[in-house]
Design a protein around this motif. Structure first.
Motif, mmCIF file in Angstrom:
data_model
loop_
_atom_site.group_PDB
_atom_site.id
_atom_site.type_symbol
_atom_site.label_atom_id
_atom_site.label_comp_id
_atom_site.label_asym_id
_atom_site.label_seq_id
_atom_site.Cartn_x
_atom_site.Cartn_y
_atom_site.Cartn_z
ATOM 1 N N PHE A 170 0.828 -1.201 0.000
ATOM 2 C CA PHE A 170 0.000 0.000 0.000
ATOM 3 C C PHE A 170 0.872 1.265 0.000
ATOM 4 O O PHE A 170 0.572 2.253 -0.657
ATOM 5 C CB PHE A 170 -0.920 -0.028 1.225
ATOM 6 N N ASN A 171 1.966 1.209 0.754
ATOM 7 C CA ASN A 171 2.857 2.380 0.841
ATOM 8 C C ASN A 171 3.403 2.790 -0.513
ATOM 9 O O ASN A 171 3.664 3.961 -0.758
ATOM 10 C CB ASN A 171 4.036 2.084 1.772
ATOM 11 N N ALA A 172 3.584 1.788 -1.386
ATOM 12 C CA ALA A 172 4.161 2.091 -2.687
ATOM 13 C C ALA A 172 3.180 2.821 -3.589
ATOM 14 O O ALA A 172 3.573 3.424 -4.575
ATOM 15 C CB ALA A 172 4.630 0.803 -3.356
ATOM 16 N N THR A 173 1.891 2.767 -3.231
ATOM 17 C CA THR A 173 0.921 3.481 -4.066
ATOM 18 C C THR A 173 0.875 4.959 -3.698
ATOM 19 O O THR A 173 0.212 5.743 -4.353
ATOM 20 C CB THR A 173 -0.497 2.895 -3.869
ATOM 21 N N LEU A 174 1.571 5.327 -2.619
ATOM 22 C CA LEU A 174 1.513 6.709 -2.148
ATOM 23 C C LEU A 174 2.648 7.522 -2.758
ATOM 24 O O LEU A 174 3.571 7.007 -3.365
ATOM 25 C CB LEU A 174 1.624 6.745 -0.617
ATOM 26 N N ASN A 175 2.570 8.801 -2.482
ATOM 27 C CA ASN A 175 3.536 9.731 -3.059
ATOM 28 C C ASN A 175 4.781 9.853 -2.185
ATOM 29 O O ASN A 175 5.160 10.941 -1.796
ATOM 30 C CB ASN A 175 2.812 11.084 -3.195
ATOM 31 N N GLY A 176 5.393 8.744 -1.829
ATOM 32 C CA GLY A 176 6.585 8.805 -0.992
ATOM 33 C C GLY A 176 7.838 8.942 -1.832
ATOM 34 O O GLY A 176 7.804 8.785 -3.049
ATOM 35 N N ARG A 177 8.942 9.216 -1.172
ATOM 36 C CA ARG A 177 10.166 9.418 -1.920
ATOM 37 C C ARG A 177 11.357 9.139 -1.019
ATOM 38 O O ARG A 177 11.373 9.516 0.140
ATOM 39 C CB ARG A 177 10.215 10.879 -2.384
ATOM 40 N N SER A 178 12.339 8.457 -1.556
ATOM 41 C CA SER A 178 13.592 8.284 -0.827
ATOM 42 C C SER A 178 14.712 8.335 -1.853
ATOM 43 O O SER A 178 14.957 7.375 -2.573
ATOM 44 C CB SER A 178 13.580 6.940 -0.086
ATOM 45 N N THR A 179 15.330 9.462 -1.949
ATOM 46 C CA THR A 179 16.333 9.647 -3.002
ATOM 47 C C THR A 179 17.599 10.242 -2.426
ATOM 48 O O THR A 179 17.586 10.860 -1.360
ATOM 49 C CB THR A 179 15.838 10.626 -4.082
ATOM 50 N N SER A 180 18.674 10.056 -3.125
ATOM 51 C CA SER A 180 19.882 10.801 -2.795
ATOM 52 C C SER A 180 20.636 11.066 -4.089
ATOM 53 O O SER A 180 20.430 10.378 -5.091
ATOM 54 C CB SER A 180 20.739 10.060 -1.770
ATOM 55 N N ALA A 181 21.477 12.057 -4.058
ATOM 56 C CA ALA A 181 22.154 12.458 -5.282
ATOM 57 C C ALA A 181 23.485 13.093 -4.940
ATOM 58 O O ALA A 181 23.672 13.583 -3.827
ATOM 59 C CB ALA A 181 21.297 13.460 -6.047
ATOM 60 N N TYR A 182 24.398 13.010 -5.849
ATOM 61 C CA TYR A 182 25.612 13.812 -5.695
ATOM 62 C C TYR A 182 26.083 14.306 -7.044
ATOM 63 O O TYR A 182 25.784 13.732 -8.086
ATOM 64 C CB TYR A 182 26.712 13.045 -4.950
ATOM 65 N N THR A 183 26.785 15.409 -7.018
ATOM 66 C CA THR A 183 27.407 15.948 -8.214
ATOM 67 C C THR A 183 28.867 16.164 -7.869
ATOM 68 O O THR A 183 29.174 16.788 -6.866
ATOM 69 C CB THR A 183 26.772 17.288 -8.613
ATOM 70 N N ASP A 184 29.716 15.625 -8.683
ATOM 71 C CA ASP A 184 31.131 15.694 -8.369
ATOM 72 C C ASP A 184 31.892 16.328 -9.522
ATOM 73 O O ASP A 184 31.664 16.003 -10.685
ATOM 74 C CB ASP A 184 31.655 14.284 -8.117
#
Lengths: 1045, 485
Positions: A467-481
């Motif tokens: 059910f959680n996956a149908t929601l607007n959740g987010r877990s991201t990370s990013a880097y610019t090097d």
């Protein structure tokens, strides 16, 4: 090239792809403009030159090229030096070429020694090419600008070529190294599986530090040092390096080899050189890989819906004494039974997983003239993990410029890398492995069910994690090097060279985790707490590093004496900082920006963060002497100072000494035709570790932030410092043997011992010192082991490119604690207390034992009469009471031997390679049997062995206690220690080179190659354990295309 | 070209070999400040000293546990049955073995030595930096730092040591470092306490309080009664000598304070406590405070444990319990105490017959002079010390000292001149209970005077057997025993 560009951007039309499209476009524009610039200038220069030499005559030359057995060599490259002019030999080994009458022609062929031809009036040549004996002529890439000849090197190292690396895998450098080098021990992380966003943990030659129990380390305590093109690089960036960009990898293992990096090299050094642009005509090459990541559930052995329901009933889950309750549970049973009979048997493991598609593209454009070389390379990596929605996308470019004129060599490399990673919205994989198969994930209309049903034991509502996956959740990370490395070399004479290098790198990173209010996590937030549903955690950070070094090298030969002297000084500064903040209260799932938050999270009422600056200065002197190429000696001395250590002991001194004897060069060997190489070498020396916290040696004050006294804000001491804190050092001893027999069979053997001294640990103080601990150098660890590699070229026929090569390699390491500090002793006591409630064996530190020991109470199994476990006390008597004092070492997690074995076969364009990994000896604690069998909760799905092999009634002679209806905790018991031996087919590689096809030429291609790689194909293990608990392991299959224009 | 490279090579070598590189190696953290950077100037020393007072006001020390919290709970000045944090102290009086209580005791030890470590870092460097100070600040800061060190060590000795000073007691730590200070005998500790106090008094001769100035336009020198000032040091000396059973010196020091007290620390004017508005009431009798900690969050702390506290955390005592254990009995309402200001204003009745200490009550808009104070040394204690020192020597003088306090508290009936030595002692104990409720002084008093029952408990006490000194020696943290010397 155009094709691939389209391939990248047409992949998906989502915002991320849009971003990718834009930056890719920008990079491409940049690339072409720079390349134009680089091209235009030499063009001009060339025109002038042609004008000047126009008067010279052109001549036609021709010739035949054969190998030593007089077989003609096909497609040998014949090129006029300094021009684009060139050709290749035909099927008979013949070539024709029109050149200037004073030209120098270079003849190159893979696996053969290159030759230069001077015209001197001749026009016909018969050339015999000699097989290059790589083991003898090889150079050792140590990361300093002067490469060493392997023959005069006394250290222990492994060099891995780009070809080996690419045939062992296509995912990333670590995946390939794992299949190639046994001395690299990748610590299996059973929880994180094949998560593309988790970095591997690896050790070279065992653990040289204690595990990081108190967060003393800035990185993993035993992580080796990564040097890319001469400068240190973070592990995450190394993992993101595209494989086609890598020219070679050298693993430096003993003191003599890693002495250069003295102060930071205790954990070993991995030196990576990236591909340097070559001069000549404009060349475009493309490398593309399309692959799949398929989840591997073969280690799971869960019950199916009818088995599970039967087990529940058998163990009395539905037997409720109270009549009304009993009725409720009866109806629950029949409801579940109905589901089973209707054929509901949900494969929960399959729900959050997918077959991920990966695509990687690298384009390389290079060219130049005799002075300038320019190279531009672009890459994009898109990996979809085996969990739905888990992704890692990288995009980057490198621009290299080189300039060479007589004594000067200048090189600059600018790289930009951007990485975005996304974690699966489905959450932890283990949630799914627990769900009962008689529950259905979807409603009849195809929508995700929020409530699955009632748990069989207590009748609680069980929610669907999907059910959680149908929601607007987010877990991201990013880097610019952004990294820029500059190198300037000046050769004063043929013997004396100076090289200065400056490296700069800047990384900006961040992560976001948004859990919307409707997430199941917040289901219990009601009443006033309702408005605290939803959370957002955000982290921003940046780090930068500036490195400079200056190296001088002198080498000369007098008769039989050869000397190589190197002096260097280096300076470096690293900065890093990060801030994070957590907010709660997101009433509406659409409000997914942190500014919509109601307030800071109650657990973190204000922003937190960290900051670190470290500085280091060092100087190095090394000398290598060889006599008659028979006797070789190496000596090096390095001194370094780091701001991390106490003011009294800031300078660390590191040295190494090595000696080698090339026995095959001895006269008594004479003209021996069988033994081409026989070298004995030995070295010893010490190196240091630096991956500790930046300010550990300083006496620091904190400012009060929420306290005052009479309106004044005071300061208070942060810690107790130890001005005597000194470098943690590892002393390495190594003896090695290199043999090459008839250019067919080669053997390398190393025996080593590594002693870590002055281990940096916490000292527990009496609190009357004002603080609970301080850092000191106490403790000693010893690692012993050996490594070998045998390579046998069963046959080689260069004419038709026929090769069969088999190899086997192995490494064995054992580890012993020889001295520990009092804080580790207290930690051990604490662990013993904790072990009374833990169903895992906990690590203990005891002198004389290994760090990898498994500590548990010996068990005589389950008493068939009572179903209780019988333990053996220290004195040998039997009891049914578990006592931590009875714990003994019942196994060791380290294998007796681990390694790889494989074979390569090539015939004409076809190559086939198979690599297998093995480990023998050593034990493991089978946690699956504990978690999913004996301590399984009947509420959850269990391992099928719980159904078949657990105690149910008196007289059952079985392996496991009854799981019953109440959950129990099985304390560390030898019953679950199992001997672990494994064999896995880790890489299968199939390649085809279309060099002999004419369409290649028609397509204006200079080379075309295709490859198929399979990774982690199959595994056999003596222990049946669930692998990949939080994230599944995946099998990887990929198709690679290589084309050069 | 060659010259340029050689030049740059030389530059780098010079850079490495000169001392400027040592400086470069000294990295300055951005979120913390290095000790040697902080202590570069007077302001840094002031910040470090203020930090010590700020640490002392923490709730695990004088902000609660060592005053109205653990200390008074341990000597059963509350009915603790419902109070989660302290009820183990009433279930098993004078034992400190339960996890909760042990944590309180261990933390007190740790935090007290942590303050000492902070003070020691000031004292380790201040002499070398003497030239950096303006005015009298060098002496003031050094004097106060020494006084804090002695004050805390004295409290450690009183709590964790035996009254028999020949016994091994606590470590007296005089410098910051990794060398463990061994535990010394009580008499050695006492000697060091007195040495530090004498040094402190010497330095504080320049204290503006000596000419009666409590207030100052310089914020650092303002409110001298909230720093360990010259007279506070004298009061600690009186306390220390009495612990040492050196009554002569105790009296000398107490009298030095008493002599100037009417001028500098005058008795509270009844109007200031009987004021009609709560916000105008001086609940701590602030003019009498020789030293009180400024606890800026006293309102929150007081509300949590006393004024708006839940039943599981409110430290209350029932009024007229059976026997002699009630609150009203303590104040002798039946005989002389009905009009005691300390009962009428510094005690608050909550519910039908339960009372709580009102000393820390912080009504809205409480006058700033009265607010946020946790008294640790008061002029009345000097009267009690002087009285005790005179017992058997000049009983009339002793009685006069007690009558002076009683008079100023609204007890109009003076003590009879014919009291025996023991009767005077009994009166002093009564005064300690009434005067220092919520200040944590009673525990040490009972220990020093070897009381056999806990005051306020039924005869024979809750324990049943007479209490012994061993029960009043708090246990050292395990890590101190294991790793200390």
């Amino acid at each position: 090239m155009k094709n691939c560009y389209e391939k990248v951007i047409t992949k998906k039309y989502n915002p991320k792809a849009c971003f990718r499209k834009k930056s890719f476009l920008a990079l491409l524009l940049m690339a072409s403009s720079i390349n134009l610039m680089a091209q235009s200038e030499p063009q001009q220069a060339k025109e002038e030159k042609t004008a000047a030499t126009a008067t010279r005559k052109k001549i036609q030359i021709n010739g035949t090229i054969t190998d030593e057995n007089n077989n003609p060599l096909i497609r040998v490259t014949v090129g006029e030096l300094g021009t684009k002019n060139g050709t290749v030999t035909n099927e008979k080994g013949h070539f024709h070429l029109i050149v200037q009458d004073n030209a120098v022609v270079l003849i190159t062929y893979l696996g053969m020694e290159s030759q230069k031809l001077r015209m001197d009036g001749k026009t016909t040549f018969n050339i015999v090419m000699k097989e290059s004996s790589t083991s003898i002529k090889e150079v050792v890439v140590t990361g300093i600008p002067f490469n060493r000849k392997a023959e005069s090197f006394t250290g222990s190292y492994t060099k891995i070529t780009a070809q080996e690396l690419q045939s062992a895998g296509t995912q990333n450098i670590f995946q390939s190294l794992k299949n190639l080098e046994p001395s690299l021990n990748f610590i299996d992380n059973n929880a994180t599986g094949s998560d593309p966003n988790k970095m591997p943990e690896l050790q070279i030659r065992g653990a040289s530090s204690f595990p990081d129990v108190n967060n003393e380390y800035a990185t993993k305590p035993n992580q080796p040092l990564f040097i890319v093109d001469g400068f240190e690089m973070a592990i995450e960036k190394v993992a993101d390096l595209p494989l086609p960009r890598i020219e070679s990898v050298t693993i430096l293992k003993d003191a003599s080899a890693k002495a250069l990096y003295g102060a930071r090299a205790a954990n070993g050094v991995i030196v990576i050189e990236t591909v340097k642009p070559k001069g000549g005509a404009l060349r475009i090459s493309y490398n593309g890989t399309l692959g799949i990541e398929a989840p591997d559930f073969s280690s799971y052995n869960l019950t199916n819906s009818s088995e599970k329901l039967a087990l529940e009933r058998q163990l009395g889950a539905y037997n409720q004494k109270q009549p009304i309750e009993g009725l409720r549970f009866d109806s629950l049973y029949y409801a579940n039974l109905k589901a089973v009979q209707n054929g509901v048997n949900t494969d929960w493991l399959a729900q959050p997983t997918q077959t991920g598609i990966t695509n990687r593209h690298t384009i390389n454009i290079e060219g130049g003239d005799e002075h300038w070389t320019t190279g531009f390379s672009l890459f994009s990596n898109g990996t979809q993990g085996a969990m739905k929605g888990s992704e890692r996308n990288n995009l980057g470019g490198t621009l290299s410029i080189g300039y060479r004129q007589s004594k000067i060599l200048f090189r600059n490399q600018l790289s930009l890398t951007k990485s975005n990673s996304t974690n699966s919205p489905y959450g932890d994989f283990s949630f799914y492995a627990q769900l009962n198969p008689y529950w259905r994930p979807y409603n009849d209309d195809g929508s995700v069910r929020k409530v699955l049903g009632l748990s069989p034991l207590y009748g609680q509502t069980v929610y669907n994690p999907m059910f959680n996956a149908t929601l607007n959740g987010r877990s991201t990370s990013a880097y610019t090097d952004l990294t820029n490395n500059t190198q300037l070399e000046y050769a004063f004479t043929d013997h004396f060279k100076v090289v200065g290098r400056v490296g700069f790198t800047n990384t900006v990173n961040g992560s976001d985790e948004f859990i919307p209010g409707s997430n199941l996590k917040f289901i219990a937030f009601v009443g006033d707490n309702l408005y605290n549903r939803g959370s957002y955690d955000k982290t921003n950070g940046k780090s930068s590093s500036v490195n400079g070094d200056l190296n001088a090298n002198y080498s000369n030969r007098w008769g039989r004496h050869l000397i190589f002297v190197n002096a260097a000084a280096n300076i470096r500064e690293d900065n890093s900082e990060s801030y994070s903040y957590s907010a709660t209260g997101f009433p509406n799932d659409k409000m997914d920006n942190i500014i919509f938050a109601k307030q800071y999270a109650s657990s973190a009422l204000k922003p937190t963060g960290s900051e670190a600056t470290t500085r280091e200065l060092g100087a190095l002197g090394m000398i290598n002497y060889s006599f008659d190429e028979r006797y070789v000696a190496d000596f090096s001395l390095r001194t370094s100072t780091s701001s991390q250590y106490g003011a009294d002991n800031r300078w660390g001194m590191f040295w190494s000494a090595g000696a080698g004897w090339n026995v095959h060069k001895e006269k008594f060997f004479g003209d021996n035709q069988y033994i081409n190489l026989l070298k004995l070498r030995g070295s010893m020396g010490n190196t240091g570790s630096q991956n500790f916290n930046a300010y550990q040696a300083m006496l620091l004050y904190n400012y009060f932030v929420d306290q005052s006294y009479q309106g004044m804000v005071g300061t208070y001491l942060n810690n107790l410092n130890n001005p005597g804190l000194k470098w943690q050092q590892r002393m390495d001893y190594n003896v090695g043997l290199d043999v090459d027999f008839m250019k067919r069979l080669s053997l390398r053997l190393d025996v080593y011992k590594g002693v870590t001294n002055n281990l940096l640990t916490d000292i527990t103080t009496p609190p009357s010192l004002g603080f609970a601990t301080y850092k000191a150098n106490l403790g000693q660890l010893v690692n012993n082991g050996f490594e070998f590699r045998v390579n046998y070229k069963m046959f080689v026929n260069t004419a038709n490119r026929q090769v069969l090569n088999v190899f086997v390699s192995g490494a064995s390491n054992n580890n012993k604690i020889t001295k520990i500090s009092n804080s580790l002793q207290s930690l051990t006591n604490l662990q013993d207390t904790k072990s009374r409630t833990s169903n895992k064996p906990l690590v203990r530190f005891q002198e004389g034992q290994s760090l990898n020991s498994i500590w548990a109470v010996r068990s005589n199994g389950i008493d068939p009469a009572t179903g209780k476990e019988i333990y053996v006390k220290l004195d040998g008597t039997l009891t049914d009471v578990w006592d931590p004092a009875d714990k003994v070492v019942v196994g060791d997690n380290l294998p007796k031997m681990m390694g790889t074995a494989g074979a390569n076969f090539a015939y004409k364009g076809l190559t086939i390679g198979v690599i297998g990994r093995y480990r023998v000896g050593g034990q493991t604690y089978n946690q699956t049997l504990v978690d999913k069998v004996e301590n399984a909760s009947l509420n959850n799905n269990v391992d099928a062995r719980a159904y078949y092999d657990s105690w149910k009634q008196a007289g059952d002679n079985v392996l496991f206690r009854s799981i019953g209806t109440t959950q129990t905790t099985t304390l560390a018991s030898s019953r679950f220690v199992q001997d672990l031996s494994e064999l896995s087919i880790s890489s299968v590689n199939l390649g085809y080179d279309f060099y002999s096809y004419s369409f290649v030429k028609k397509l204006k291609l200079s080379a075309l190659r295709m490859g198929l790689n399979l990774n982690d194909v199959y595994q056999i293990s003596t222990v049946k354990v669930e692998r990949g608990t939080s994230y599944p392991f995946a099998r990887n299959c990929s198709l690679t295309l290589n084309a050069s224009f | 070209m060659r010259n340029k490279i050689l030049a740059s090579l030389l530059t780098l070598i010079t850079l490495i070999s000169t001392t400027s590189c040592e400086k470069w190696m000294d990295v300055a953290p951005a979120t913390k400040i290095k000790s040697e950077v902080l202590l570069q100037n007077e302001q840094g020393y002031k910040d470090a000293l203020i930090g010590c007072y700020t640490l002392m006001k923490g709730q695990s020390m004088y902000g609660r546990e060592l005053t109205f919290g653990f200390m008074d709970a341990a000597i059963l000045q509350y009915d603790l049955g419902n109070v989660t944090s302290y009820k183990d102290l009433s279930l098993k009086p004078l034992t400190y073995t339960s996890t909760g209580i042990r944590t309180i005791v261990d933390n007190a030890w740790k935090n007290m030595y942590n303050v000492i470590a902070n003070v020691n870092n000031i004292l380790d460097h201040i002499d070398a930096d003497k030239a950096k100070f303006t005015g009298d600040n060098y002496q003031i800061i050094k004097g106060e730092a020494l006084a804090i060190r002695a004050f805390i060590h004295l409290d450690l000795l009183r709590l964790f040591g035996s009254t028999d000073l020949t016994q091994t007691a606590i470590p007296y730590v005089t410098t910051l470092g990794t060398n463990v200070t061994p535990r010394s005998k009580g008499e050695q500790v006492m000697e060091l306490i007195l040495k530090d106090l004498n040094d402190a008094a010497d330095n504080l001769k320049v204290d503006p309080i000596k000419i009666g100035l409590k207030r100052n336009s310089d914020i650092f020198l303002d409110n001298r009664h909230q720093h360990l000032n010259y007279y506070a040091v004298k009061a600690i000396m009186a306390r220390a000598y009495l612990w040492k059973n050196d009554k002569e010196n105790a009296l000398i020091n107490a009298k030095e304070v008493i002599d100037i007290a009417n001028k500098t620390f005058p008795w509270i004017l009844p109007a200031n406590i009987t004021a009609s508005l709560e916000r105008d009431r001086d609940y701590t009798f602030s003019t009498e405070n020789l030293f009180a900690l400024n606890v800026f969050d006293l309102k929150t702390i007081g509300n949590t444990w006393l004024y708006t506290a839940t039943t599981t955390s409110q430290l209350q005592k029932s009024g007229a319990a059976a026997g002699t254990s009630g609150y009203t009995q303590m104040f002798e309402t039946a005989s002389i105490g009905a009009n005691d200001l300390r009962l009428l204003y510094v005690t608050k009745k909550v519910g039908t017959s339960t009372y709580i200490v009102n000393k820390f009550y912080q009504p809205d808009n409480l006058r700033p002079d009265y607010a946020a104070m946790m008294p640790l040394l008061r002029r009345s204690e000097m009267n009690y010390i002087a009285a005790e020192c005179n017992i058997g020597i000049d009983n009339q003088a002793a009685i006069n000292y007690l009558n002076e306090v009683r008079g100023n508290r609204g007890i109009v009936v003076p003590l009879s001149s014919s009291l025996t030595d023991d009767q005077i002692r009994t009166e002093i104990l009564k005064e300690y209970r009434k005067e220092f409720q919520g200040e944590g002084q009673l525990f040490a008093y009972c220990k020093r005077t070897k009381q056999t029952i806990i005051p306020g408990t039924p005869s024979g006490g809750y324990i049943g057997t007479p209490i012994t000194e061993v029960q009043m020696i708090l246990p050292l943290p395990d890590s101190e025993v294991e790793f200390g010397r």
